[in-house]
Design a protein around this motif. Structure first.
Motif, PDB file in Angstrom:
ATOM      1  N   GLU A  92       0.835  -1.195   0.000  1.00 52.25           N
ATOM      2  CA  GLU A  92       0.000   0.000   0.000  1.00 52.25           C
ATOM      3  C   GLU A  92       0.875   1.252   0.000  1.00 52.25           C
ATOM      4  OE1 GLU A  92      -3.419   0.430  -0.171  1.00 52.25           O
ATOM      5  OE2 GLU A  92      -3.492  -1.714  -0.578  1.00 52.25           O
ATOM      6  N   MET A  93       0.479   2.218  -0.820  1.00 52.28           N
ATOM      7  CA  MET A  93       1.197   3.487  -0.915  1.00 52.28           C
ATOM      8  C   MET A  93       0.209   4.634  -0.774  1.00 52.28           C
ATOM      9  SD  MET A  93       3.654   2.793  -4.215  1.00 52.28           S
ATOM     10  CE  MET A  93       4.406   4.403  -4.055  1.00 52.28           C
ATOM     11  N   VAL A  94       0.680   5.752  -0.237  1.00 49.88           N
ATOM     12  CA  VAL A  94      -0.131   6.967  -0.160  1.00 49.88           C
ATOM     13  C   VAL A  94       0.751   8.145  -0.553  1.00 49.88           C
ATOM     14  CG1 VAL A  94      -1.434   8.530   1.333  1.00 49.88           C
ATOM     15  CG2 VAL A  94      -1.638   6.062   1.643  1.00 49.88           C
ATOM     16  N   GLN A  95       0.217   8.993  -1.412  1.00 48.97           N
ATOM     17  CA  GLN A  95       0.856  10.243  -1.781  1.00 48.97           C
ATOM     18  C   GLN A  95      -0.130  11.344  -1.457  1.00 48.97           C
ATOM     19  OE1 GLN A  95       1.679   9.691  -5.938  1.00 48.97           O
ATOM     20  NE2 GLN A  95       3.363   8.285  -5.554  1.00 48.97           N
ATOM     21  N   ASN A  96       0.310  12.343  -0.704  1.00 43.88           N
ATOM     22  CA  ASN A  96      -0.572  13.431  -0.311  1.00 43.88           C
ATOM     23  C   ASN A  96      -0.383  14.650  -1.198  1.00 43.88           C
ATOM     24  OD1 ASN A  96      -1.859  12.235   1.993  1.00 43.88           O
ATOM     25  ND2 ASN A  96       0.090  12.406   3.034  1.00 43.88           N
ATOM     26  N   GLY A  97      -1.465  15.378  -1.368  1.00 51.31           N
ATOM     27  CA  GLY A  97      -1.441  16.641  -2.096  1.00 51.31           C
ATOM     28  C   GLY A  97      -2.255  17.669  -1.352  1.00 51.31           C
ATOM     29  N   THR A  98      -1.929  18.923  -1.536  1.00 47.65           N
ATOM     30  CA  THR A  98      -2.682  20.030  -0.947  1.00 47.65           C
ATOM     31  C   THR A  98      -3.398  20.762  -2.073  1.00 47.65           C
ATOM     32  OG1 THR A  98      -1.045  20.292   0.803  1.00 47.65           O
ATOM     33  CG2 THR A  98      -2.524  22.153   0.414  1.00 47.65           C
ATOM     34  N   TYR A  99      -4.664  21.036  -1.873  1.00 55.87           N
ATOM     35  CA  TYR A  99      -5.467  21.752  -2.859  1.00 55.87           C
ATOM     36  C   TYR A  99      -6.081  22.983  -2.223  1.00 55.87           C
ATOM     37  CZ  TYR A  99      -5.157  18.155  -6.386  1.00 55.87           C
ATOM     38  OH  TYR A  99      -4.692  17.301  -7.332  1.00 55.87           O
ATOM     39  N   PHE A 100      -6.115  24.042  -3.005  1.00 56.79           N
ATOM     40  CA  PHE A 100      -6.817  25.263  -2.634  1.00 56.79           C
ATOM     41  C   PHE A 100      -7.938  25.426  -3.632  1.00 56.79           C
ATOM     42  CE2 PHE A 100      -2.504  25.617  -1.120  1.00 56.79           C
ATOM     43  CZ  PHE A 100      -2.704  26.000   0.201  1.00 56.79           C
ATOM     44  N   MET A 101      -9.097  25.907  -3.154  1.00 52.83           N
ATOM     45  CA  MET A 101     -10.243  25.991  -4.022  1.00 52.83           C
ATOM     46  C   MET A 101     -11.190  27.115  -3.627  1.00 52.83           C
ATOM     47  SD  MET A 101     -10.895  23.512  -1.452  1.00 52.83           S
ATOM     48  CE  MET A 101      -9.708  22.446  -2.139  1.00 52.83           C
ATOM     49  N   GLN A 102     -12.052  27.448  -4.582  1.00 52.04           N
ATOM     50  CA  GLN A 102     -13.158  28.366  -4.356  1.00 52.04           C
ATOM     51  C   GLN A 102     -14.406  27.734  -4.963  1.00 52.04           C
ATOM     52  OE1 GLN A 102     -11.370  32.032  -6.125  1.00 52.04           O
ATOM     53  NE2 GLN A 102     -12.164  32.962  -4.256  1.00 52.04           N
ATOM     54  N   SER A 103     -15.565  28.201  -4.487  1.00 50.71           N
ATOM     55  CA  SER A 103     -16.818  27.715  -5.038  1.00 50.71           C
ATOM     56  C   SER A 103     -17.753  28.879  -5.292  1.00 50.71           C
ATOM     57  CB  SER A 103     -17.467  26.701  -4.090  1.00 50.71           C
ATOM     58  OG  SER A 103     -17.815  27.313  -2.876  1.00 50.71           O
ATOM     59  N   ASP A 104     -18.797  28.617  -6.082  1.00 57.56           N
ATOM     60  CA  ASP A 104     -19.802  29.643  -6.351  1.00 57.56           C
ATOM     61  C   ASP A 104     -20.883  29.613  -5.269  1.00 57.56           C
ATOM     62  OD1 ASP A 104     -21.500  27.487  -7.004  1.00 57.56           O
ATOM     63  OD2 ASP A 104     -21.367  27.845  -9.161  1.00 57.56           O
ATOM     64  N   ASP A 105     -21.902  30.426  -5.434  1.00 57.05           N
ATOM     65  CA  ASP A 105     -22.980  30.515  -4.442  1.00 57.05           C
ATOM     66  C   ASP A 105     -23.770  29.225  -4.316  1.00 57.05           C
ATOM     67  OD1 ASP A 105     -22.261  33.128  -3.888  1.00 57.05           O
ATOM     68  OD2 ASP A 105     -23.764  33.992  -5.243  1.00 57.05           O
ATOM     69  N   ASN A 106     -23.689  28.344  -5.310  1.00 55.15           N
ATOM     70  CA  ASN A 106     -24.385  27.055  -5.272  1.00 55.15           C
ATOM     71  C   ASN A 106     -23.518  25.942  -4.689  1.00 55.15           C
ATOM     72  OD1 ASN A 106     -26.764  28.073  -6.529  1.00 55.15           O
ATOM     73  ND2 ASN A 106     -25.696  27.998  -8.490  1.00 55.15           N
ATOM     74  N   GLY A 107     -22.305  26.284  -4.255  1.00 56.66           N
ATOM     75  CA  GLY A 107     -21.401  25.292  -3.682  1.00 56.66           C
ATOM     76  C   GLY A 107     -20.600  24.506  -4.701  1.00 56.66           C
ATOM     77  N   LYS A 108     -20.717  24.869  -5.980  1.00 57.97           N
ATOM     78  CA  LYS A 108     -19.944  24.179  -7.017  1.00 57.97           C
ATOM     79  C   LYS A 108     -18.551  24.798  -7.107  1.00 57.97           C
ATOM     80  CE  LYS A 108     -23.413  22.133  -9.876  1.00 57.97           C
ATOM     81  NZ  LYS A 108     -23.552  21.583 -11.221  1.00 57.97           N
ATOM     82  N   LEU A 109     -17.571  23.947  -7.326  1.00 60.08           N
ATOM     83  CA  LEU A 109     -16.181  24.393  -7.395  1.00 60.08           C
ATOM     84  C   LEU A 109     -15.949  25.240  -8.636  1.00 60.08           C
ATOM     85  CD1 LEU A 109     -14.643  20.966  -6.403  1.00 60.08           C
ATOM     86  CD2 LEU A 109     -14.842  22.991  -4.935  1.00 60.08           C
ATOM     87  N   THR A 110     -15.253  26.364  -8.460  1.00 64.55           N
ATOM     88  CA  THR A 110     -14.910  27.239  -9.573  1.00 64.55           C
ATOM     89  C   THR A 110     -13.406  27.257  -9.827  1.00 64.55           C
ATOM     90  OG1 THR A 110     -14.775  29.155  -8.101  1.00 64.55           O
ATOM     91  CG2 THR A 110     -16.894  28.750  -9.194  1.00 64.55           C
ATOM     92  N   LEU A 111     -12.627  26.909  -8.825  1.00 62.53           N
ATOM     93  CA  LEU A 111     -11.167  26.938  -8.922  1.00 62.53           C
ATOM     94  C   LEU A 111     -10.589  25.841  -8.055  1.00 62.53           C
ATOM     95  CD1 LEU A 111      -8.383  28.380  -9.532  1.00 62.53           C
ATOM     96  CD2 LEU A 111      -8.791  29.633  -7.415  1.00 62.53           C
ATOM     97  N   LEU A 112      -9.682  25.070  -8.619  1.00 63.01           N
ATOM     98  CA  LEU A 112      -8.917  24.069  -7.863  1.00 63.01           C
ATOM     99  C   LEU A 112      -7.462  24.185  -8.287  1.00 63.01           C
ATOM    100  CD1 LEU A 112     -11.705  22.021  -8.743  1.00 63.01           C
ATOM    101  CD2 LEU A 112     -10.646  21.115  -6.707  1.00 63.01           C
ATOM    102  N   ALA A 113      -6.578  24.386  -7.317  1.00 62.80           N
ATOM    103  CA  ALA A 113      -5.147  24.438  -7.574  1.00 62.80           C
ATOM    104  C   ALA A 113      -4.484  23.446  -6.632  1.00 62.80           C
ATOM    105  CB  ALA A 113      -4.605  25.838  -7.354  1.00 62.80           C
ATOM    106  N   GLY A 114      -3.799  22.453  -7.203  1.00 68.95           N
ATOM    107  CA  GLY A 114      -3.180  21.393  -6.401  1.00 68.95           C
ATOM    108  C   GLY A 114      -1.675  21.507  -6.357  1.00 68.95           C
ATOM    109  N   PHE A 115      -1.107  21.056  -5.223  1.00 69.21           N
ATOM    110  CA  PHE A 115       0.335  21.075  -4.992  1.00 69.21           C
ATOM    111  C   PHE A 115       0.758  19.730  -4.418  1.00 69.21           C
ATOM    112  CE2 PHE A 115      -1.219  25.336  -4.897  1.00 69.21           C
ATOM    113  CZ  PHE A 115      -0.251  26.084  -5.536  1.00 69.21           C
ATOM    114  N   VAL A 116       1.953  19.293  -4.738  1.00 70.79           N
ATOM    115  CA  VAL A 116       2.507  18.051  -4.215  1.00 70.79           C
ATOM    116  C   VAL A 116       2.802  18.211  -2.725  1.00 70.79           C
ATOM    117  CG1 VAL A 116       4.445  16.440  -4.344  1.00 70.79           C
ATOM    118  CG2 VAL A 116       3.483  17.415  -6.433  1.00 70.79           C
ATOM    119  N   GLY A 117       2.468  17.190  -1.942  1.00 67.70           N
ATOM    120  CA  GLY A 117       2.777  17.186  -0.519  1.00 67.70           C
ATOM    121  C   GLY A 117       1.825  18.024   0.301  1.00 67.70           C
ATOM    122  N   THR A 118       2.197  18.215   1.555  1.00 66.67           N
ATOM    123  CA  THR A 118       1.342  18.956   2.479  1.00 66.67           C
ATOM    124  C   THR A 118       1.941  20.281   2.918  1.00 66.67           C
ATOM    125  OG1 THR A 118       2.275  17.837   4.400  1.00 66.67           O
ATOM    126  CG2 THR A 118       0.334  16.822   3.385  1.00 66.67           C
TER     127      THR A 118
END
Length: 122
Positions: A92-118
């Protein structure tokens, strides 16, 4: 935002392209943008995002992407995502990533930016 995030990362292990695209549409606004170190560029259409996400299940069969932690401040979300499954040696392996995001007024994602690690210092 958190429900949309769980749906979005649930799509990463979906092998059926139509189901995966439907999940991406459920999670993201039609104007969503996505970027991470492997995307090569900022993806600006839901079909491009779904195709990119499909590479994960194609290249790492049986792996999952799960939200490990989530917090939100002033409309910006931050999440740690665990990408995990069996490696080439069967362990078993696990790789972690950190994501930053924004959503609209309906809760739907508008922006996702991911980075390697924590971001933790080693």
């Amino acid at each position: 935002m958190e429900n949309a995030l769980n749906t979005f990362f649930g799509a990463w292990s979906e092998t059926d392209a139509n189901t995966r695209l439907s999940m991406i549409r459920d999670a993201c606004s039609s104007e969503a943008v996505y970027s991470d170190p492997r995307s090569g560029t900022t993806l600006t259409s839901l079909s491009d995002i779904a195709d990119y996400v499909g590479n994960f299940s194609a290249n790492a069969p049986g792996w999952t992407a799960k939200v490990v932690s989530f917090d939100n401040v002033n409309g910006f979300g931050r999440a740690i995502i665990a990408f995990g499954g069996k490696g080439p040696d069967g362990s078993e392996m696990v790789q972690n990533g950190t994501y930053f995001m924004q959503s609209d007024d309906n809760g739907k994602l508008t922006l996702l930016a991911g980075f390697v690690g924590t971001g933790a210092q080693e």
